[in-house]
Design a protein around this motif. Structure first.
Motif, PDB file in Angstrom:
ATOM      1  N   ASP A 286       5.273   7.035  15.894  1.00  0.00           N
ATOM      2  CA  ASP A 286       6.326   7.712  15.136  1.00  0.00           C
ATOM      3  C   ASP A 286       5.779   8.124  13.770  1.00  0.00           C
ATOM      4  N   ALA A 287       6.666   8.623  12.905  1.00  0.00           N
ATOM      5  CA  ALA A 287       6.241   9.208  11.627  1.00  0.00           C
ATOM      6  C   ALA A 287       5.460   8.209  10.776  1.00  0.00           C
ATOM      7  N   SER A 288       5.794   6.921  10.896  1.00  0.00           N
ATOM      8  CA  SER A 288       5.137   5.939  10.042  1.00  0.00           C
ATOM      9  C   SER A 288       3.801   5.481  10.631  1.00  0.00           C
ATOM     10  N   GLY A 289       3.426   6.065  11.770  1.00  0.00           N
ATOM     11  CA  GLY A 289       2.149   5.682  12.375  1.00  0.00           C
ATOM     12  C   GLY A 289       2.253   4.473  13.292  1.00  0.00           C
ATOM     13  N   GLU A 290       3.452   3.891  13.396  1.00  0.00           N
ATOM     14  CA  GLU A 290       3.637   2.748  14.293  1.00  0.00           C
ATOM     15  C   GLU A 290       3.825   3.245  15.723  1.00  0.00           C
ATOM     16  N   ARG A 291       3.572   2.367  16.708  1.00  0.00           N
ATOM     17  CA  ARG A 291       3.912   2.745  18.089  1.00  0.00           C
ATOM     18  C   ARG A 291       5.422   2.803  18.204  1.00  0.00           C
ATOM     19  N   HIS A 292       5.875   3.799  18.937  1.00  0.00           N
ATOM     20  CA  HIS A 292       7.310   4.080  18.938  1.00  0.00           C
ATOM     21  C   HIS A 292       8.034   3.244  19.992  1.00  0.00           C
ATOM     22  N   ASP A 293       9.147   2.646  19.612  1.00  0.00           N
ATOM     23  CA  ASP A 293       9.959   1.868  20.550  1.00  0.00           C
ATOM     24  C   ASP A 293      11.110   2.727  21.050  1.00  0.00           C
ATOM     25  N   ALA A 294      11.235   2.835  22.359  1.00  0.00           N
ATOM     26  CA  ALA A 294      12.292   3.677  22.930  1.00  0.00           C
ATOM     27  C   ALA A 294      13.413   2.795  23.459  1.00  0.00           C
ATOM     28  N   LEU A 295      14.641   3.228  23.205  1.00  0.00           N
ATOM     29  CA  LEU A 295      15.803   2.502  23.726  1.00  0.00           C
ATOM     30  C   LEU A 295      16.353   3.280  24.915  1.00  0.00           C
ATOM     31  N   TYR A 296      16.525   2.581  26.030  1.00  0.00           N
ATOM     32  CA  TYR A 296      17.080   3.206  27.230  1.00  0.00           C
ATOM     33  C   TYR A 296      18.426   2.563  27.515  1.00  0.00           C
ATOM     34  N   VAL A 297      19.456   3.389  27.574  1.00  0.00           N
ATOM     35  CA  VAL A 297      20.800   2.871  27.851  1.00  0.00           C
ATOM     36  C   VAL A 297      21.062   3.041  29.345  1.00  0.00           C
ATOM     37  N   VAL A 298      21.518   1.969  30.006  1.00  0.00           N
ATOM     38  CA  VAL A 298      21.707   2.034  31.462  1.00  0.00           C
ATOM     39  C   VAL A 298      23.181   2.174  31.831  1.00  0.00           C
ATOM     40  N   GLY A 299      24.079   1.543  31.073  1.00  0.00           N
ATOM     41  CA  GLY A 299      25.497   1.708  31.404  1.00  0.00           C
ATOM     42  C   GLY A 299      26.353   0.687  30.690  1.00  0.00           C
ATOM     43  N   SER A 300      27.662   0.911  30.770  1.00  0.00           N
ATOM     44  CA  SER A 300      28.599   0.034  30.068  1.00  0.00           C
ATOM     45  C   SER A 300      28.772  -1.268  30.848  1.00  0.00           C
ATOM     46  N   VAL A 301      28.814  -2.391  30.109  1.00  0.00           N
ATOM     47  CA  VAL A 301      28.974  -3.697  30.758  1.00  0.00           C
ATOM     48  C   VAL A 301      30.303  -3.755  31.504  1.00  0.00           C
ATOM     49  N   ASP A 302      31.358  -3.215  30.868  1.00  0.00           N
ATOM     50  CA  ASP A 302      32.691  -3.316  31.476  1.00  0.00           C
ATOM     51  C   ASP A 302      32.784  -2.576  32.803  1.00  0.00           C
ATOM     52  N   GLU A 303      31.939  -1.544  32.977  1.00  0.00           N
ATOM     53  CA  GLU A 303      32.064  -0.735  34.191  1.00  0.00           C
ATOM     54  C   GLU A 303      31.195  -1.240  35.332  1.00  0.00           C
ATOM     55  N   THR A 304      30.257  -2.143  35.041  1.00  0.00           N
ATOM     56  CA  THR A 304      29.358  -2.547  36.125  1.00  0.00           C
ATOM     57  C   THR A 304      30.149  -3.264  37.211  1.00  0.00           C
ATOM     58  N   LEU A 305      29.661  -3.116  38.437  1.00  0.00           N
ATOM     59  CA  LEU A 305      30.332  -3.724  39.577  1.00  0.00           C
ATOM     60  C   LEU A 305      29.508  -4.939  39.998  1.00  0.00           C
ATOM     61  N   GLU A 306      30.135  -6.094  40.047  1.00  0.00           N
ATOM     62  CA  GLU A 306      29.426  -7.294  40.522  1.00  0.00           C
ATOM     63  C   GLU A 306      29.683  -7.398  42.023  1.00  0.00           C
ATOM     64  N   LEU A 307      28.668  -7.075  42.819  1.00  0.00           N
ATOM     65  CA  LEU A 307      28.836  -7.125  44.272  1.00  0.00           C
ATOM     66  C   LEU A 307      27.645  -7.854  44.871  1.00  0.00           C
ATOM     67  N   ARG A 308      27.906  -8.724  45.824  1.00  0.00           N
ATOM     68  CA  ARG A 308      26.841  -9.482  46.494  1.00  0.00           C
ATOM     69  C   ARG A 308      25.923 -10.158  45.490  1.00  0.00           C
ATOM     70  N   GLY A 309      26.497 -10.624  44.369  1.00  0.00           N
ATOM     71  CA  GLY A 309      25.706 -11.352  43.387  1.00  0.00           C
ATOM     72  C   GLY A 309      24.809 -10.465  42.552  1.00  0.00           C
ATOM     73  N   MET A 310      24.949  -9.134  42.712  1.00  0.00           N
ATOM     74  CA  MET A 310      24.085  -8.237  41.946  1.00  0.00           C
ATOM     75  C   MET A 310      24.929  -7.318  41.082  1.00  0.00           C
ATOM     76  N   ARG A 311      24.266  -6.693  40.118  1.00  0.00           N
ATOM     77  CA  ARG A 311      24.983  -5.838  39.178  1.00  0.00           C
ATOM     78  C   ARG A 311      24.685  -4.373  39.520  1.00  0.00           C
ATOM     79  N   TYR A 312      25.727  -3.659  39.857  1.00  0.00           N
ATOM     80  CA  TYR A 312      25.564  -2.239  40.209  1.00  0.00           C
ATOM     81  C   TYR A 312      26.183  -1.371  39.123  1.00  0.00           C
ATOM     82  N   HIS A 313      25.563  -0.224  38.857  1.00  0.00           N
ATOM     83  CA  HIS A 313      26.130   0.719  37.895  1.00  0.00           C
ATOM     84  C   HIS A 313      26.786   1.835  38.695  1.00  0.00           C
TER      85      HIS A 313
END
Length: 1444
Positions: free
Chosen positions: A1316-1343
């Motif tokens: 990035d501008a300061s010469g540091e390695r850039h950290d990227a934020l990836y948003v996957v989905g809202s916690v409230d909307e995730t579906l808990e099915l078969r013990g797994m988290r689906y978006h």
């Protein structure tokens, strides 16, 4: 002392006995076990180097290999390579070992080996030296250093981040996940002896048999010209024409002569012997067909008989076209009448059918053929191995193959049939079958000519009118033989009442061509019961088994040949499903009764082999595929060598792998066994075989079970198709039937559920899908019956249009992966330690510092900035609002805005107290901005509210009312028009209009200056309230203090480099979140000019936003997903027109989509693609991310690196793990970075349950800490305590002092390669989905969005989709964009795709009209509203399918 490694290394140094790298795969060996006491002369450096890394061993090896002459061992290149290979095989590189950085050889040639070790342990001296390319061995002989470049490559790959490699072919690891079904230990297994090949009687030698079939024709045509050959009937059953052998001979000669000599192109003959010619003759014209067939044989051309294509879209017609193309057919022969009936192009020529090659059509009627000259004689040769004719065959998948039959095989087959059936010269035979292929051709066209028999050909069209016609003809012509199918026997039973005076006593043989169908026995028995009284002898019925590839395999002999009596077997269905023969009793329901198909053909050798895999001989009580070796089988599939080898050149072997015979065998695709008395029994065909969870079921058996359930009431008897489709790694059974028009829905459902039960109890197998379609809509095969492969194709394409559908995935699908068992919760401390041990970073990142002060930061309050600008730059235009035409509708300079704000403030101060809340209800425009500042000047707290929609008050007005009430507003500021609307009659129907607070219209406020402008006592005071409906449908207002407001503006200013000389274009709603900040706050703070395009204007002119961007040469622009979607859909095809209007987007450096969700990568990419033609840079489009607790966390800005995209494994994501994969690998999900983190913002990923920090390979909740966080929710429901931790929460471990706000969104951080501008390695934020909307099915988290993406892709008519759960059931709502008859097609496709891609069973599929799925102003789906609507039964769906 034990060695630390398995094998001694080849590199031996003088002072050190074998140096071996530590075996890092075992953790117990710490550095202590490395130091051999007293062995290393100088061991201190190794002590200092506490963890021997792989690097240390690499360096040692490489330096050892570039030894100087003082080293004692001689190494040649090979040993060196083995040394390295040796080393590599023992060095288990794990990702917690720092990757070695060996970029070259050691610079110094070491004096002593020990020194070289020391250097390497200290990790020193790694420059490229001058002899990198040439290395000297100890002898001083230079060798090419290819090894070192290999090492180099290896090391370079080690430096890259670890990602699973993209393999050339993916081996799906589903098997590891699958709930493997253990085979039932009690299932039957074959116990009999190995079978032996079974030989038919020898083919008799008759002296006067002709040398070829054309020789036979020549003999009868010249010696018995008056003898009748073929009688054709019309649809009334009257004989139309009898072809004599003389006529057949002369007409065939004429045609042969014409084809060879009269057809030419550019003076070259069109055809040469050996060319293939299509024969297109209708089923009611056997005479013309026979003449054409023999005409081709005489001309030495190869006839390819096919069906008459009636329309351009016949079922399977395209496949026939492929066959003709691959056979190189250029000419088609047909009759005059048929040619007239074919579909024509505009030119009057026969239309080219879809997938067909260009054909020349030649009519073979008399007037078109020429008489040959006296001296011309067709060549009549001995039967050779050249191709005589090609018979088409459609495979299970619907592809059409051509089976080549040689002259010698054709002749041998006629001889074998003559011997087996005891044909004699001049017998009469009735043929009901299709004369173009299989038994109809073999008996009615070929063998009949061989024996000068008279054939009475009964067309299918006559059978449809009069099913008794064939019996009448047997009676009239005293026919000795009849060739029929069991269907013809069944039909004649239904009509036999009218017939009193017919006799079947003349029949010596009633050949049942489909005797191999297990259900033919019931037709045969029933037919015999009725017609025994009319002279039919029981022993006359002769079932036979045949296939296109092997021709006739077995046939029951006529009684006079002294054969054993016919056999009957009652077999257990359960045994058959395991390919085992178990005799049972007839009383049971789950048995199959089969009759024998007689003995093997003369001259044939038959054996039964395993159907799949190596053709091992079966045991005596095992069902397998029947294989034949004889002179009379087909030779090959034309042009398909690979398949030919599998089918026509099989070598059956014994259990020890020894070939049974030196002859090759042809697979018949008949499944059966050899019973007592060497009788052959057939229980099914490979084409109808469905292997479900390892058990075999025959489609015909399932049809019979379905028909046994009172069929005649609801469905048509002959119109049932059963096939299997592959879903989630197993075959699933689908039953499709045509429903009678008078059957009610209730009746049909009752019938469907009874069919399901019947199939379940008799076959012990579940039906995946049962569909009923309207009468006469299933694709038909050429001669009646259903075209199965076409039906299956339509089912999979969603083009079957059923009127009733029942899916049972819950009962059928038993191989889902095991549900995930939640481990007992790992505490936050262990998580951190685990991540540290694994060398994983703790996931946290921050934007740049915001410490340096700027010009206007002496102001603590935004309203002070406006006053200062009004004095400093009074005429600087801050805002331009554009209308739909793209012209400026209104504008405001600093001074104008200040003056209007003062007027509003004066009006408010006269009526309200400081601290009162005021609702601002305005259309997007300057009024809204001015009244906002007016409120701040007066010390009131503004709340911006979207005005109600005049056409839709019932749904939009209650929201306005709710915000006004929840925000405790004591006054509403608005325009006259909206004020009228709020108090109108229509409004009274939606809300209680008497309870509105005071409403002021600001259209004509007096020009009064407020006495003095309010100064808040501290920056922590409340500045404004921001209300918005979240994606889960919850109305949430957040409190923004003056300090947060200033900090927000400052961060955006820094990120986007905003100055008074800049212009930015904004196409967003100004009511909440970042949209509000960009409209009302940023321009005033930074002084740049904002070009405001209200999104509503795009409805009347889609291109207004992009045209404005181009016109004002805007570098930075903001929009919402709904705006981007409107542009993509509305302007996709108009880029050329826009270019002509000089719309140019090359000025745009960054176009940001404002959103509170996962970036919609498909939409942003298609937007970039479409507008690339107008100069839009591919790198310009990016997204922002904000939420309720902080409206702007990420925003691309102008200076940072480009947004990055990663591909993650969707299955790992369900377990909250982030695993990067390559693009294109299975289950990969592309995720785009949500913009750069804003200055002053810190982000961490935390575990939602333990609140501990997570590593960057975990999915967790995004927590944010920043000076512009909101200070809390503003609600009246007393839930503040519940939400307090949303705004001030602390980590449970690690940094426990920082106060964080929880965003409610799941995401992860990744350190990228970019700086990035300061010469540091850039950290990227990836948003996957809202916690409230995730579906808990078969013990797994689906978006939900992932499931929705799959569903939308499954059918072209699905416009939109939303999913939610209801009592553990997954509900999928799809909007149908198309005709309503497609609605039920979607049910199976949606169920299939969700099973295949997400391993979930859909519980309910709801098909609705477009526009039913509610969407908020940002274009986000309101799934919870939809769920409420579904539960309250308010969706008015087209169809709701409950999967069983």
């Amino acid at each position: 002392m034990p060695m630390p490694s398995k094998r001694r290394s080849v590199l031996i140094q003088s002072s050190v006995e074998a140096c071996t790298p530590p075996d890092t795969s075992s953790a117990s060996e710490d550095e202590g076990s490395l130091r051999r006491k007293g062995r290393l002369t100088n061991s201190t450096p190794i002590q200092s180097h506490s963890h021997p890394t792989v690097e240390h061993w690499f360096n040692r090896v490489i330096q050892g290999s570039s030894t100087s002459s003082s080293a004692s061992t001689t190494l040649n290149a090979n040993t060196k390579a083995t040394a390295l290979a040796d080393l590599m095989s023992h060095t288990h590189l794990d990702n917690h070992v720092a990757p070695p950085d060996v970029t070259g050889l050691s610079e110094r040639s070491s004096l002593h080996a020990e020194q070289s070790h020391i250097a390497s342990v200290r990790g020193g001296s790694r420059g490229y030296n001058h002899h990198t390319n040439i290395m000297e061995t100890a002898d001083g002989v230079p060798v090419n250093s290819r090894v070192s470049s290999k090492i180099q490559q290896l090391l370079n790959t080690l430096k890259r981040p670890k990602r699973p490699p993209l393999r050339e072919f993916f081996v799906d690891d589903f098997e590891e996940l699958m709930d493997v079904q253990q085979p039932n230990p009690n299932q039957p297994k074959p116990e009999g002896q190995l079978t032996c090949p079974l030989e038919g009687e020898p083919l008799g030698v008759v002296t006067n048999w002709p040398a070829s079939l054309t020789a036979a024709l020549q003999r009868w045509g010249t010696t018995q010209p008056k003898s009748p050959c073929l009688t054709a009937l019309d649809n009334a059953g009257k004989p139309v024409y009898t072809l004599t052998y003389g006529k057949l001979w002369t007409r065939s000669q004429k045609l042969a002569y014409t084809l060879l000599n009269k057809l030419s192109t550019r003076n070259e003959p069109l055809l040469v012997p050996g060319d293939r010619v299509a024969l297109v003759f209708p089923n009611n014209d056997p005479v013309m067909f026979m003449v054409a067939f023999y005409g081709c044989l005489l001309a030495e051309l190869v006839p390819v008989p096919i069906e008459v294509p009636l329309t351009r879209k016949d079922a399977g017609s395209q496949q026939i076209g492929f066959l003709l193309g691959s056979c190189g057919v250029t000419l088609a022969l047909t009759t005059d009448a048929c040619q007239k009936g074919l579909p024509k192009a505009q030119t009057g020529e026969v239309a080219t059918f879809k997938g067909w090659p260009r054909l020349l059509w030649f009519v073979t009627d008399g007037k078109h053929v020429a008489k040959p000259p006296k001296d011309w004689h067709p060549p009549v040769r001995e039967a050779s191995n050249d191709i005589a004719y090609i018979e088409y065959k459609t495979s299970k998948e619907g592809s059409t193959m051509g089976i080549t039959v040689s002259h010698s095989a054709m002749l041998a087959h006629c001889q074998a049939l003559t011997q087996a059936c005891g044909y004699t010269e001049a017998e009469t035979i009735t043929n009901v079958l299709d004369f173009k292929r299989e038994a109809g051709l073999w008996h009615g066209v070929l063998t009949s000519v061989m024996n000068r028999m008279h054939v009475i050909s009964i067309p299918y069209s006559l059978m449809k009118v009069n099913p008794l016609s064939w019996i009448q003809k047997v009676h009239v012509y005293k026919a000795r033989v009849a060739v029929v199918k069991s269907r013809d026997m069944h039909w004649s039973l239904l009509a036999q009442r009218d017939q009193r005076d017919i006799s079947l006593s003349s029949l010596r043989m009633l050949i049942v061509a489909d005797g191999a169908n297990p259900w033919s026995i019931s037709s045969c028995d029933a037919f015999l019961n009725v017609f025994q009284a009319r002279g039919l002898r029981p022993e006359v019925i002769c079932p036979c088994a045949s296939s296109s590839e092997a021709m006739t395999v077995a046939i029951r002999r006529p009684p006079e040949t002294g054969v054993p009596s016919p056999g009957k077997a009652v077999l257990s269905m359960g045994g058959l499903s395991h390919s085992v023969i178990r005799v049972d009793t007839e009383e049971k329901l789950s048995v199959l009764t089969v009759q024998d198909v007689g003995q093997v053909m003369p001259g044939a050798l038959v054996c039964v082999v395993r159907a799949e895999g190596t053709p091992y001989l079966c045991q005596t009580d095992e069902v397998g595929e029947i294989c034949v070796s004889s002179r009379c089988t087909g030779a090959a599939y034309y042009g398909l060598q690979g398949m030919t080898k599998n089918i026509f050149e099989t070598t059956p072997v014994t259990s020890t792998g020894i070939p049974v015979s030196d002859r090759t065998f042809t697979r018949t695709s008949l499944l059966g066994f050899v019973g007592p008395d060497s009788l052959v029994f057939v229980v099914g065909k490979m084409d109808g075989l469905m292997v479900v969870s390892g058990r075999r079921h025959n489609a015909d058996d399932v049809v019979a079970t379905a028909l046994a359930v009172e069929p005649m009431k609801f469905v048509y008897r002959g119109r049932i198709a059963v096939f299997s489709v592959s879903v989630l790694h197993d075959e699933r059974i689908v039953v499709v039937a045509e429903q009678r028009p008078d059957a009610s829905e209730e009746d049909s459902f009752q019938w469907m559920s009874r069919v399901l039960q019947a199939i379940d109890s008799i076959h012990q197998v579940g039906v995946y899908c049962l569909a009923l379609v309207p009468a006469n809509t299933l694709p038909k095969a050429p001669l009646g019956g259903i075209h199965i492969s076409e039906t299956k194709q339509r089912f999979l394409e969603g083009a079957l249009h059923p009127c009733n559908v029942l899916m049972c995935p819950h009962t059928c699908v038993t191989n889902l992966p095991k549900p995930r068992q939640k481990q007992p919760e790992v505490g936050p401390a262990s998580m951190i330690v685990g991540n540290l041990v694994a060398g994983k970073r703790i996931a946290q990142a921050c934007g740049r510092d915001v410490t340096q002060l700027e010009d206007n930061e002496q102001f603590l309050y935004i309203q002070d900035v406006l006053q200062w600008r009004a004095q400093a730059t009074p005429d600087h235009q801050l805002f331009l609002v554009l209308n739909a035409k793209g012209t400026v509708a209104s504008a405001a300079s600093c001074l104008q805005l200040h003056k209007r704000a003062e007027r509003v403030a004066a009006a408010l101060m006269a009526r309200l107290n400081t601290g009162d809340h005021v609702a601002l209800v305005y259309m997007p425009g300057i009024d809204l901005i001015a009244t906002f500042y007016g409120c701040l000047y007066a010390g009131c707290v503004p709340v911006t509210v979207r005005p109600p929609h005049p056409q839709n008050l019932a749904t939009t007005l209650p929201t306005v009312k709710m915000i006004v009430e929840v925000s405790k507003s004591v006054c509403i500021l608005t325009t006259q028009a909206i004020m009228k609307l709020l108090k109108s009659k229509e409004a009274a129907a939606a809300v209680d209009i008497k309870s509105w607070p005071m409403v002021l219209d600001t259209d004509d406020l007096p020009r009064k200056k407020s006495p003095q402008i309010y100064k808040p006592p501290t920056p922590e005071m409340l500045a404004y309230l921001d209300f918005s409906v979240s994606t889960t449908g919850i109305l949430a207002g957040v409190k923004m203090s003056h300090a947060a407001t200033g900090a927000l503006c400052r961060s955006i200013k820094l990120q986007c480099e905003l100055y008074p000389s800049r212009q930015i274009a904004i196409c967003l709603d100004p009511y909440c979140g970042l949209g509000f900040a960009l409209w009302c706050l940023c321009s005033v703070y930074s002084g740049h000019q904002s070009i405001l395009v209200p999104p509503l204007e795009l409805e009347s002119n889609v291109c207004v936003w992009l045209a404005a961007v181009s016109q004002y040469k805007v570098r930075v622009t903001f929009c919402s997903y709904s705006v981007m979607e409107m542009c993509t859909k509305g302007l996709g095809s108009q880029t050329e027109a826009l270019r002509l209007r000089n719309v140019n987007l090359s000025c745009v450096r960054t176009c940001m989509v404002v959103a509170e969700e996962r970036p919609r990568i498909a939409l942003t990419q298609s937007f970039s693609k479409i507008f690339k033609d107008l100069g839009l840079s591919a790198r310009a489009v990016s997204t922002t991310f904000g939420c309720r607790v902080n409206v702007a966390i990420c925003l691309q800005g102008t200076a940072g690196p480009d947004p990055t995209t990663v591909y993650v494994d969707m299955r790992a994501l369900r377990h909250d793990r982030v695993r990067l994969v390559e693009r294109g690998s299975p289950h990969s999900l592309p995720l785009m970075e949500s913009g750069k983190i804003l200055p002053g913002v810190k982000v961490i990923i935390a575990n939602t349950e333990t609140k501990g920090p997570l590593g960057d390979s975990h999915l967790g909740e995004v927590w944010v800490s920043s000076p512009h966080n909101a200070t809390g929710y503003y609600t009246v429901y007393g839930e503040e305590a519940l939400h307090a931790d949303h705004f001030n929460t602390k980590l449970s471990f690690g940094d426990t002092h920082t106060v964080w706000a929880r965003t409610g969104y799941l995401g992860f951080l990744r350190r990228t390669e970019l700086t990035d501008a300061s010469g540091e390695r850039h950290d990227a934020l990836y948003v996957v989905g809202s916690v409230d909307e995730t579906l808990e099915l078969r013990g797994m988290r689906y978006h939900p969005i992932d499931i929705e993406t799959s569903v939308i892709r499954s059918h072209k008519s699905i416009a939109e989709c939303a999913v939610f759960t209801w009592t553990n059931l997954l509900v999928v709502v799809v909007e149908l964009e198309g005709s309503e008859q497609e609605a039920l097609d979607l049910v199976a496709l949606v169920t299939n795709v969700v099973l295949e891609e997400h391993y979930l069973i859909v519980g309910v599929v709801v098909v609705v009209d477009p526009g039913v799925i509610p969407i908020n102003s940002r274009g986000e789906k309101q799934r919870m509203h939809l769920r409420d609507g579904f539960l309250a039964d308010q969706l008015d769906p087209i169809y709701v399918a409950y999967n069983m």
